[in-house]
Design an enzyme around this catalytic site. Structure first.
Site, PDB file in Angstrom:
ATOM      1  N   SER A  55       0.815  -1.208   0.000  1.00 52.97           N
ATOM      2  CA  SER A  55       0.000   0.000   0.000  1.00 52.97           C
ATOM      3  C   SER A  55       0.846   1.253   0.000  1.00 52.97           C
ATOM      4  O   SER A  55       0.319   2.340  -0.181  1.00 52.97           O
ATOM      5  CB  SER A  55      -0.959  -0.004   1.189  1.00 52.97           C
ATOM      6  OG  SER A  55      -0.338  -0.481   2.338  1.00 52.97           O
ATOM      7  N   ASN A  92      -5.743   6.085  -0.675  1.00 57.06           N
ATOM      8  CA  ASN A  92      -5.171   6.358   0.645  1.00 57.06           C
ATOM      9  C   ASN A  92      -4.590   7.756   0.718  1.00 57.06           C
ATOM     10  O   ASN A  92      -4.652   8.415   1.742  1.00 57.06           O
ATOM     11  CB  ASN A  92      -4.056   5.352   0.970  1.00 57.06           C
ATOM     12  CG  ASN A  92      -4.633   4.006   1.340  1.00 57.06           C
ATOM     13  OD1 ASN A  92      -5.840   3.890   1.582  1.00 57.06           O
ATOM     14  ND2 ASN A  92      -3.804   2.989   1.366  1.00 57.06           N
ATOM     15  N   HIS A 105      -3.654  -3.367  -5.698  1.00 56.35           N
ATOM     16  CA  HIS A 105      -3.882  -2.859  -4.346  1.00 56.35           C
ATOM     17  C   HIS A 105      -5.343  -3.056  -3.937  1.00 56.35           C
ATOM     18  O   HIS A 105      -6.234  -2.322  -4.367  1.00 56.35           O
ATOM     19  CB  HIS A 105      -3.490  -1.379  -4.262  1.00 56.35           C
ATOM     20  CG  HIS A 105      -3.611  -0.820  -2.888  1.00 56.35           C
ATOM     21  ND1 HIS A 105      -4.176   0.396  -2.614  1.00 56.35           N
ATOM     22  CD2 HIS A 105      -3.259  -1.331  -1.686  1.00 56.35           C
ATOM     23  CE1 HIS A 105      -4.151   0.617  -1.315  1.00 56.35           C
ATOM     24  NE2 HIS A 105      -3.610  -0.415  -0.737  1.00 56.35           N
TER      25      HIS A 105
HETATM   26  P1  NAI Z   1      -0.233  -9.058   8.040  1.00 59.03           P
HETATM   27  O1  NAI Z   1       0.878  -8.714   8.942  1.00 59.03           O
HETATM   28  O2  NAI Z   1      -1.596  -9.276   8.596  1.00 59.03           O
HETATM   29  O3  NAI Z   1       0.140 -10.365   7.218  1.00 59.03           O
HETATM   30  C1  NAI Z   1       1.389 -10.602   6.642  1.00 59.03           C
HETATM   31  C2  NAI Z   1       1.587 -12.101   6.581  1.00 59.03           C
HETATM   32  O4  NAI Z   1       2.693 -12.389   5.759  1.00 59.03           O
HETATM   33  C3  NAI Z   1       1.861 -12.737   7.931  1.00 59.03           C
HETATM   34  O5  NAI Z   1       0.935 -13.783   8.143  1.00 59.03           O
HETATM   35  C4  NAI Z   1       3.290 -13.257   7.810  1.00 59.03           C
HETATM   36  O6  NAI Z   1       3.492 -14.473   8.512  1.00 59.03           O
HETATM   37  C5  NAI Z   1       3.409 -13.468   6.333  1.00 59.03           C
HETATM   38  N1  NAI Z   1       4.778 -13.432   5.824  1.00 59.03           N
HETATM   39  C6  NAI Z   1       5.760 -12.537   6.105  1.00 59.03           C
HETATM   40  N2  NAI Z   1       6.866 -12.834   5.401  1.00 59.03           N
HETATM   41  C7  NAI Z   1       6.610 -13.936   4.668  1.00 59.03           C
HETATM   42  C8  NAI Z   1       7.345 -14.724   3.748  1.00 59.03           C
HETATM   43  N3  NAI Z   1       8.592 -14.409   3.432  1.00 59.03           N
HETATM   44  N4  NAI Z   1       6.734 -15.767   3.178  1.00 59.03           N
HETATM   45  C9  NAI Z   1       5.484 -16.087   3.486  1.00 59.03           C
HETATM   46  N5  NAI Z   1       4.719 -15.374   4.337  1.00 59.03           N
HETATM   47  C10 NAI Z   1       5.266 -14.309   4.928  1.00 59.03           C
HETATM   48  O7  NAI Z   1      -0.250  -7.913   6.939  1.00 59.03           O
HETATM   49  P2  NAI Z   1      -1.458  -7.367   6.055  1.00 59.03           P
HETATM   50  O8  NAI Z   1      -2.141  -6.306   6.791  1.00 59.03           O
HETATM   51  O9  NAI Z   1      -2.232  -8.507   5.521  1.00 59.03           O
HETATM   52  O10 NAI Z   1      -0.676  -6.673   4.861  1.00 59.03           O
HETATM   53  C11 NAI Z   1      -0.058  -7.407   3.829  1.00 59.03           C
HETATM   54  C12 NAI Z   1       0.246  -6.466   2.679  1.00 59.03           C
HETATM   55  O11 NAI Z   1      -0.951  -5.879   2.225  1.00 59.03           O
HETATM   56  C13 NAI Z   1       1.171  -5.327   3.052  1.00 59.03           C
HETATM   57  O12 NAI Z   1       1.999  -5.052   1.963  1.00 59.03           O
HETATM   58  C14 NAI Z   1       0.195  -4.179   3.322  1.00 59.03           C
HETATM   59  O13 NAI Z   1       0.771  -2.918   3.118  1.00 59.03           O
HETATM   60  C15 NAI Z   1      -0.864  -4.455   2.284  1.00 59.03           C
HETATM   61  N6  NAI Z   1      -2.180  -3.893   2.558  1.00 59.03           N
HETATM   62  C16 NAI Z   1      -2.708  -3.939   3.824  1.00 59.03           C
HETATM   63  C17 NAI Z   1      -3.980  -3.406   4.066  1.00 59.03           C
HETATM   64  C18 NAI Z   1      -4.587  -3.481   5.431  1.00 59.03           C
HETATM   65  O14 NAI Z   1      -5.614  -2.806   5.661  1.00 59.03           O
HETATM   66  N7  NAI Z   1      -4.064  -4.273   6.349  1.00 59.03           N
HETATM   67  C19 NAI Z   1      -4.778  -2.800   2.973  1.00 59.03           C
HETATM   68  C20 NAI Z   1      -4.151  -2.886   1.660  1.00 59.03           C
HETATM   69  C21 NAI Z   1      -2.883  -3.405   1.502  1.00 59.03           C
END
Ligand code: NAI
Length: 678
Positions: free
Chosen positions: A412, A483, A433
């Site tokens: 994001s 955003n 996104h």
């Molecule tokens: P999160 O922290 O909930 O989930 C990330 C997951 O990735 C975790 O379960 C972690 O174990 C896993 N992970 C980390 N490194 C890894 C690897 N090398 N291989 C496999 N799995 C791995 O994060 P979230 O909130 O889901 O965000 C994920 C992406 O989406 C980020 O780039 C964030 O900026 C983007 N995003 C988030 C939004 C939100 O509202 N949370 C909205 C739009 C985009």
């Protein structure tokens, strides 16, 4: 029978049963344009004189029966009297259908909406194909109007007051079986029995459906006002009558036992109102975005999602729900187990039928080892928001995927180019996104990095469309579009809290303007830690300092809803907060919130984050719920006049500081009225 000069309708007569099949030329779905209705009228005039046993009305389109009136025609109607006249013309044609000397039956499959359902209601009977794609409804209210071809008059006596008003006030559609249950259709059968069921109804001359007695009782004089009172109260909790008058009109038409003339007059007034104009604008923007995305095939069957956190888990479950085969990868089995349970709960709620739940679950595979990479047509990265882990993951996975695999990131805030440089073929890399929560939010930003290839972008758009989401092209730049525009608005809310204005009052003001949720509540819902990290990310490029109050909350562990306290104190079980807001909206609060948002929207246009004001409207309405009755930020600006808005910004800048200084874009008229269409 003489030769018929219809282009849209085909007439076949077998024995003593006539069949009129609608196949509007060069359109994938049937719509009821003025021409289609005129042709139907001519055909009915001819058929009236024939010694027939019955008439079937069918559609030749795979997509469905009739999707409704031709909404593109709405934009060209400026005069209420003209709109009323058009409705009356439709009503006249349907009255002729209802008055035929022999029975008629609508044979429905797929979409049967708006004017299409009103046509079916004018038939003696209706049969529907019993499968997942059949949907019947009167969604006019979503375009800010009431049904105008007799729907408000014919539907209640057929299905009963409560089901009828529920359909018309919410615009909700019903599936074939639900339609049979409420009596909207006489029969719901599989494709192979459809015609036979229709012919049987005609031959048997079955009795017409009527609403059950209890529902008829509710329509009687003593009970009618009570029903109206009850439903008005329910409506008031959902829609502000000043912003959305149509549902109140629909209820009023029923309360007054209005006839078709009154229905048409009401439609005429509503159709030329500002709300309806703006809702139609938004609807057409969505349709255009979908049409543009349809130009290329996505060639994607198998999707591999990496990261099963908040976003990855939901992206995977939604893709499987939409028919893709999906593998979901994360670092630990318990994270995958949690994601699978979440998917199971979601499908159970959606389908109810355990077989359908199982079928969808079969398409979603937990994949700790990343075996899915080799088969994937698309890989979506949704791991932690940090550059280095993303780069090393993508560099590594590129060696495992096939040459045609499309690679996407859900980042994001990280520059697409910074991630892309880890790939040896960055042309196949784009940003996809998604917004949180994925199953609810209808928008996906398609982020074009400097290296993204056209084919990759086109496939990403087409895939988004297959997920039933609107794709919005944005340039890779901090915060992309949605955003970035939202952030100054949220920050201004926090600044006001710092000044001592109550969060409840700020939120109430935003809701009174037409936002679905106030900014302070939104920040608490998203999580103050996430807000802080986005605010910090954008602080430099957008030159907006991060308010201390936000930092302090995060340092104190007050992260919003998820921690039980943010700007509000949250009842963790009920998900609600205690404080209530003042009912009035004070101009300075609303003005400060909205003007910062508008100023940023113009900055985005000036910098070419998107290339058309319509794209801002599409993004903000479908991505954040920005007051749909205003048609989106840029449509709102067009109504106010950009000079006036710039002037107000200038005034606020003098009073509150340079963050309100009008963006240079306000003095570039070509940004507001570009020559290129969307
Ligand atoms: P999160 O922290 O909930 O989930 C990330 C997951 O990735 C975790 O379960 C972690 O174990 C896993 N992970 C980390 N490194 C890894 C690897 N090398 N291989 C496999 N799995 C791995 O994060 P979230 O909130 O889901 O965000 C994920 C992406 O989406 C980020 O780039 C964030 O900026 C983007 N995003 C988030 C939004 C939100 O509202 N949370 C909205 C739009 C985009």
């Amino acid at each position: 029978m003489s030769e018929l000069a219809s282009r849209a309708w085909r007439l076949d007569v077998t024995d003593d049963i006539a069949a009129l099949t609608l196949d509007v030329p060069s359109q994938s779905a049937n719509t009821l344009s003025a021409t289609v209705l005129d042709e139907l009228e001519q055909l009915l005039i001819q058929l009236e004189a024939e010694p027939l046993r019955g008439l079937m009305i069918l559609s030749a389109k795979r997509a469905g029966f009739i999707a409704g009136a031709d909404i593109r025609e709405f934009e060209h109607i400026d005069d209420a009297a003209h709109a009323t006249e058009l409705a009356q013309r439709g009503q006249r044609v349907f009255a002729r259908l209802a008055g035929l000397p022999f029975p008629s039956v609508a044979v429905v499959h797929g979409y049967c909406l708006g004017g299409g359902l009103e046509l079916a209601l004018a038939c003696t009977y209706r049969v529907a194909r019993d499968d997942g794609s059949t949907r019947l409804g009167l969604p006019e209210v979503r375009l800010g109007i009431n049904p105008g071809f007799g729907g408000t008059v014919r539907l209640p006596p057929l299905v009963g007051v409560l089901p009828a008003l529920d359909m018309m006030l919410s615009g909700r559609t019903v599936a074939a079986r639900a339609a049979r249950r409420i009596g909207l259709v006489d029969d719901a059968v599989p494709e192979r029995h459809l015609r036979r069921a229709a012919i049987q109804l005609l031959r048997r001359r079955a009795a017409r459906r009527r609403a059950p007695w209890l529902q008829r009782l509710l329509a009687t004089a003593p009970l009618r006002p009570m029903v109206v009172k009850l439903l008005t109260r329910k409506l008031a909790a959902k829609a502000n009558p000043d912003h959305y008058p149509a549902p109140y009109r629909i209820l009023d038409l029923w309360a007054r036992r209005a006839n078709e003339d009154e229905e048409a007059a009401s439609l005429g007034e509503l159709l030329v109102s500002r709300t309806s104009r703006n809702l139609v604008h938004i609807f057409l923007l969505g349709e255009r975005a979908k049409r543009a995305a349809r130009t290329e095939p996505h060639q994607i069957e198998y999707v591999h999602v990496i990261g099963a956190g908040v976003m990855g888990a939901d992206i995977a479950l939604w893709a499987a729900h939409r028919g893709f085969r999906v593998s979901l990868q994360d670092q630990r089995p318990e994270i995958l187990a949690r994601a699978m349970k979440r998917a199971h709960d979601f499908y159970t709620k959606k389908h109810k039928d355990p077989r359908a739940v199982q079928e969808t679950m079969d398409r979603l595979m937990p994949d700790l080892a990343g075996n899915g990479l080799r088969r994937a047509d698309l890989v979506i990265e949704a791991i932690v928001e940090k550059l280095e882990p993303k780069r090393s993951l993508l560099g590594e996975l590129e060696r495992k995927v096939r040459p045609g695999t499309l690679i996407a990131t859900n980042t994001s805030s990280i520059r697409i180019e910074d991630i892309a440089s880890a790939l040896s073929d960055p042309t196949r890399f784009v940003g996809l996104h998604f917004f949180n929560p994925v199953p609810k939010m209808q928008l996906v930003e398609i982020v074009r990095g400097a290296q993204s290839g056209e084919t990759a972008l086109a496939r990403a758009r087409a895939f988004t469309l297959a997920l039933d989401r609107f794709p919005l092209d944005v340039k890779s730049s901090p915060g992309f579009l949605v955003n970035r525009i939202l952030m100054p608005y949220l920050i201004e809310a926090v600044v006001m809290v710092e000044e001592g204005i109550s969060p409840a009052h700020i939120d109430e003001s935003a809701r009174a303007f037409g936002m679905p949720m106030g900014p302070v509540e939104l920040a608490d819902t998203v999580g103050l830690d996430i807000c802080l990290s986005v605010a910090e990310e954008l602080a430099g490029p957008l030159n907006t300092p991060v308010p201390e109050a936000l930092r302090r909350k995060v340092t104190d562990g007050k992260l919003g809803k998820k921690s039980g306290e943010g700007f509000y104190r949250w009842d963790v079980k009920g998900g609600s907060h205690g404080s209530s807001g003042a009912a009035s909206s004070e101009a300075p609060v609303t003005e400060r919130l909205v003007l910062r948002l508008l100023n940023e929207a113009v900055a985005c246009l000036r910098e070419g984050v998107v290339t058309h004001p319509d794209a801002v409207d599409l993004g903000m309405v479908y991505g954040t719920g920005f007051a749909p009755y205003l048609g989106g930020p840029m449509r709102y600006v067009a109504g106010l006049g950009e000079t006036g808005v710039a002037h107000s910004l200038y005034r606020l800048a003098q009073e509150y500081g340079t963050r309100f200084s009008p963006d240079p874009g306000w003095s570039q008229p070509e940004l507001f009225r570009p020559e290129v269409p969307t």
